[in-house]
Design a protein around this motif. Structure first.
Motif, PDB file in Angstrom:
ATOM      1  N   VAL A 259      -2.000   2.909 -27.547  1.00  0.00           N
ATOM      2  CA  VAL A 259      -0.741   3.573 -27.924  1.00  0.00           C
ATOM      3  C   VAL A 259       0.421   2.580 -27.847  1.00  0.00           C
ATOM      4  CG1 VAL A 259       0.933   5.340 -27.224  1.00  0.00           C
ATOM      5  CG2 VAL A 259      -1.499   5.902 -27.335  1.00  0.00           C
ATOM      6  N   VAL A 260       0.459   1.795 -26.777  1.00  0.00           N
ATOM      7  CA  VAL A 260       1.525   0.792 -26.628  1.00  0.00           C
ATOM      8  C   VAL A 260       1.472  -0.210 -27.782  1.00  0.00           C
ATOM      9  CG1 VAL A 260       2.318  -1.151 -25.205  1.00  0.00           C
ATOM     10  CG2 VAL A 260       1.773   1.036 -24.136  1.00  0.00           C
ATOM     11  N   TYR A 261       0.287  -0.652 -28.146  1.00  0.00           N
ATOM     12  CA  TYR A 261       0.170  -1.606 -29.250  1.00  0.00           C
ATOM     13  C   TYR A 261       0.619  -0.997 -30.576  1.00  0.00           C
ATOM     14  CZ  TYR A 261      -1.598  -5.809 -27.177  1.00  0.00           C
ATOM     15  OH  TYR A 261      -1.683  -6.975 -26.483  1.00  0.00           O
ATOM     16  N   THR A 262       0.259   0.246 -30.818  1.00  0.00           N
ATOM     17  CA  THR A 262       0.692   0.904 -32.057  1.00  0.00           C
ATOM     18  C   THR A 262       2.206   1.042 -32.070  1.00  0.00           C
ATOM     19  OG1 THR A 262      -1.396   2.094 -32.226  1.00  0.00           O
ATOM     20  CG2 THR A 262       0.454   2.970 -33.488  1.00  0.00           C
ATOM     21  N   ILE A 263       2.762   1.490 -30.967  1.00  0.00           N
ATOM     22  CA  ILE A 263       4.215   1.657 -30.890  1.00  0.00           C
ATOM     23  C   ILE A 263       4.926   0.317 -31.037  1.00  0.00           C
ATOM     24  CG2 ILE A 263       6.113   2.288 -29.341  1.00  0.00           C
ATOM     25  CD1 ILE A 263       4.308   4.581 -28.327  1.00  0.00           C
ATOM     26  N   SER A 264       4.369  -0.744 -30.463  1.00  0.00           N
ATOM     27  CA  SER A 264       5.023  -2.051 -30.565  1.00  0.00           C
ATOM     28  C   SER A 264       4.900  -2.647 -31.965  1.00  0.00           C
ATOM     29  CB  SER A 264       4.470  -3.020 -29.514  1.00  0.00           C
ATOM     30  OG  SER A 264       3.127  -3.342 -29.777  1.00  0.00           O
TER      31      SER A 264
ATOM     32  N   LEU B 178      -2.122  -3.169 -39.825  1.00  0.00           N
ATOM     33  CA  LEU B 178      -2.211  -3.172 -38.361  1.00  0.00           C
ATOM     34  C   LEU B 178      -1.780  -1.840 -37.764  1.00  0.00           C
ATOM     35  CD1 LEU B 178      -1.036  -6.773 -37.411  1.00  0.00           C
ATOM     36  CD2 LEU B 178      -3.346  -5.806 -37.295  1.00  0.00           C
ATOM     37  N   VAL B 179      -0.745  -1.233 -38.306  1.00  0.00           N
ATOM     38  CA  VAL B 179      -0.306   0.073 -37.807  1.00  0.00           C
ATOM     39  C   VAL B 179      -1.372   1.127 -38.106  1.00  0.00           C
ATOM     40  CG1 VAL B 179       1.395   1.918 -38.111  1.00  0.00           C
ATOM     41  CG2 VAL B 179       2.163  -0.436 -37.830  1.00  0.00           C
ATOM     42  N   LEU B 180      -1.948   1.105 -39.300  1.00  0.00           N
ATOM     43  CA  LEU B 180      -3.003   2.072 -39.635  1.00  0.00           C
ATOM     44  C   LEU B 180      -4.235   1.885 -38.746  1.00  0.00           C
ATOM     45  CD1 LEU B 180      -2.755   2.143 -43.539  1.00  0.00           C
ATOM     46  CD2 LEU B 180      -1.986   3.895 -41.906  1.00  0.00           C
ATOM     47  N   ILE B 181      -4.631   0.641 -38.524  1.00  0.00           N
ATOM     48  CA  ILE B 181      -5.760   0.369 -37.628  1.00  0.00           C
ATOM     49  C   ILE B 181      -5.417   0.839 -36.215  1.00  0.00           C
ATOM     50  CG2 ILE B 181      -7.071  -1.484 -36.491  1.00  0.00           C
ATOM     51  CD1 ILE B 181      -7.018  -2.966 -39.187  1.00  0.00           C
ATOM     52  N   GLY B 182      -4.184   0.598 -35.788  1.00  0.00           N
ATOM     53  CA  GLY B 182      -3.754   1.061 -34.467  1.00  0.00           C
ATOM     54  C   GLY B 182      -3.857   2.571 -34.337  1.00  0.00           C
ATOM     55  N   LEU B 183      -3.456   3.298 -35.367  1.00  0.00           N
ATOM     56  CA  LEU B 183      -3.552   4.761 -35.331  1.00  0.00           C
ATOM     57  C   LEU B 183      -5.015   5.213 -35.259  1.00  0.00           C
ATOM     58  CD1 LEU B 183      -0.764   5.653 -37.909  1.00  0.00           C
ATOM     59  CD2 LEU B 183      -0.701   6.019 -35.419  1.00  0.00           C
ATOM     60  N   LEU B 184      -5.887   4.526 -35.986  1.00  0.00           N
ATOM     61  CA  LEU B 184      -7.315   4.857 -35.911  1.00  0.00           C
ATOM     62  C   LEU B 184      -7.865   4.565 -34.508  1.00  0.00           C
ATOM     63  CD1 LEU B 184      -8.569   3.510 -39.352  1.00  0.00           C
ATOM     64  CD2 LEU B 184      -8.397   5.905 -38.632  1.00  0.00           C
ATOM     65  N   ILE B 185      -7.457   3.456 -33.929  1.00  0.00           N
ATOM     66  CA  ILE B 185      -7.901   3.122 -32.574  1.00  0.00           C
ATOM     67  C   ILE B 185      -7.364   4.151 -31.586  1.00  0.00           C
ATOM     68  CG2 ILE B 185      -7.686   1.432 -30.703  1.00  0.00           C
ATOM     69  CD1 ILE B 185      -7.802  -0.744 -32.894  1.00  0.00           C
ATOM     70  N   ASN B 186      -6.122   4.621 -31.781  1.00  0.00           N
ATOM     71  CA  ASN B 186      -5.581   5.672 -30.922  1.00  0.00           C
ATOM     72  C   ASN B 186      -6.467   6.914 -30.971  1.00  0.00           C
ATOM     73  OD1 ASN B 186      -2.142   4.956 -31.880  1.00  0.00           O
ATOM     74  ND2 ASN B 186      -3.401   4.004 -30.323  1.00  0.00           N
ATOM     75  N   ARG B 187      -6.827   7.315 -32.189  1.00  0.00           N
ATOM     76  CA  ARG B 187      -7.658   8.511 -32.358  1.00  0.00           C
ATOM     77  C   ARG B 187      -9.022   8.328 -31.684  1.00  0.00           C
ATOM     78  NH1 ARG B 187      -9.764   9.784 -38.057  1.00  0.00           N
ATOM     79  NH2 ARG B 187     -11.560   8.739 -37.210  1.00  0.00           N
ATOM     80  N   GLU B 188      -9.646   7.185 -31.928  1.00  0.00           N
ATOM     81  CA  GLU B 188     -10.958   6.936 -31.331  1.00  0.00           C
ATOM     82  C   GLU B 188     -10.864   6.776 -29.811  1.00  0.00           C
ATOM     83  OE1 GLU B 188     -13.945   7.192 -32.804  1.00  0.00           O
ATOM     84  OE2 GLU B 188     -12.753   7.857 -34.513  1.00  0.00           O
ATOM     85  N   GLY B 189      -9.804   6.118 -29.343  1.00  0.00           N
ATOM     86  CA  GLY B 189      -9.611   5.968 -27.903  1.00  0.00           C
ATOM     87  C   GLY B 189      -9.433   7.311 -27.224  1.00  0.00           C
TER      88      GLY B 189
END
Length: 139
Positions: A61-66, A91-102
């Motif tokens: 979440v921190v990485y997506t927000i940053s 990178l933002v889209l990948i971050g959102l996917l990682i948020n969902r999977e995390g």
């Protein structure tokens, strides 16, 4: 042929600190990836990895927000490079996917290791083999 260089707004003395921060920002996800590999290779002990799963979610979440301000800045800069903007969008889209999977991974651990876990029958472990994912001698 004239070479046009932009002047840096960062003082030269501060560059080692800036580069160190950039390196740390890159290494944190790499460390997370290695830890995920360890957690995945230990399916018999989901409760042991539950705190890590929670931390992994919040780091993502921190990485997506940053990455969002970086994307916005790249969009707003008049002479920004299109490839840089595209990279930040990805990178933002990948971050959102990682948020969902995390989130799903963290919730899965609480479902598996929840209070009713003691009442559930034991889950059969996969057949052992000499593959690295099943070989505990690698740890």
């Amino acid at each position: 042929m004239a070479c046009h260089q932009k002047e840096s707004q960062v003082p030269v003395a501060a560059l080692p600190l800036l580069f160190g921060a950039m390196l740390a920002y890159f290494l944190v996800p790499l460390a997370c990836l290695v830890t995920i590999a360890y957690a995945a290779s230990d399916p018999g002990h989901p409760a042991r990895w539950r705190p890590w799963r929670r931390l992994h979610f919040w780091i993502s979440v921190v990485y997506t927000i940053s990455n969002l301000p970086h994307l916005i800045a790249d969009i707003l800069v008049p002479d920004s490079r299109p490839d840089q903007v595209a990279l930040m969008v990805v990178l933002v889209l990948i971050g959102l996917l990682i948020n969902r999977e995390g989130w799903a991974w963290w919730r899965e651990a609480s479902r598996i290791a929840g209070p009713a876990a003691a009442q559930r029958p034991a889950i059969a472990s996969p057949a052992s083999s000499n593959t690295p994912s099943n070989n505990t001698e690698l740890r």
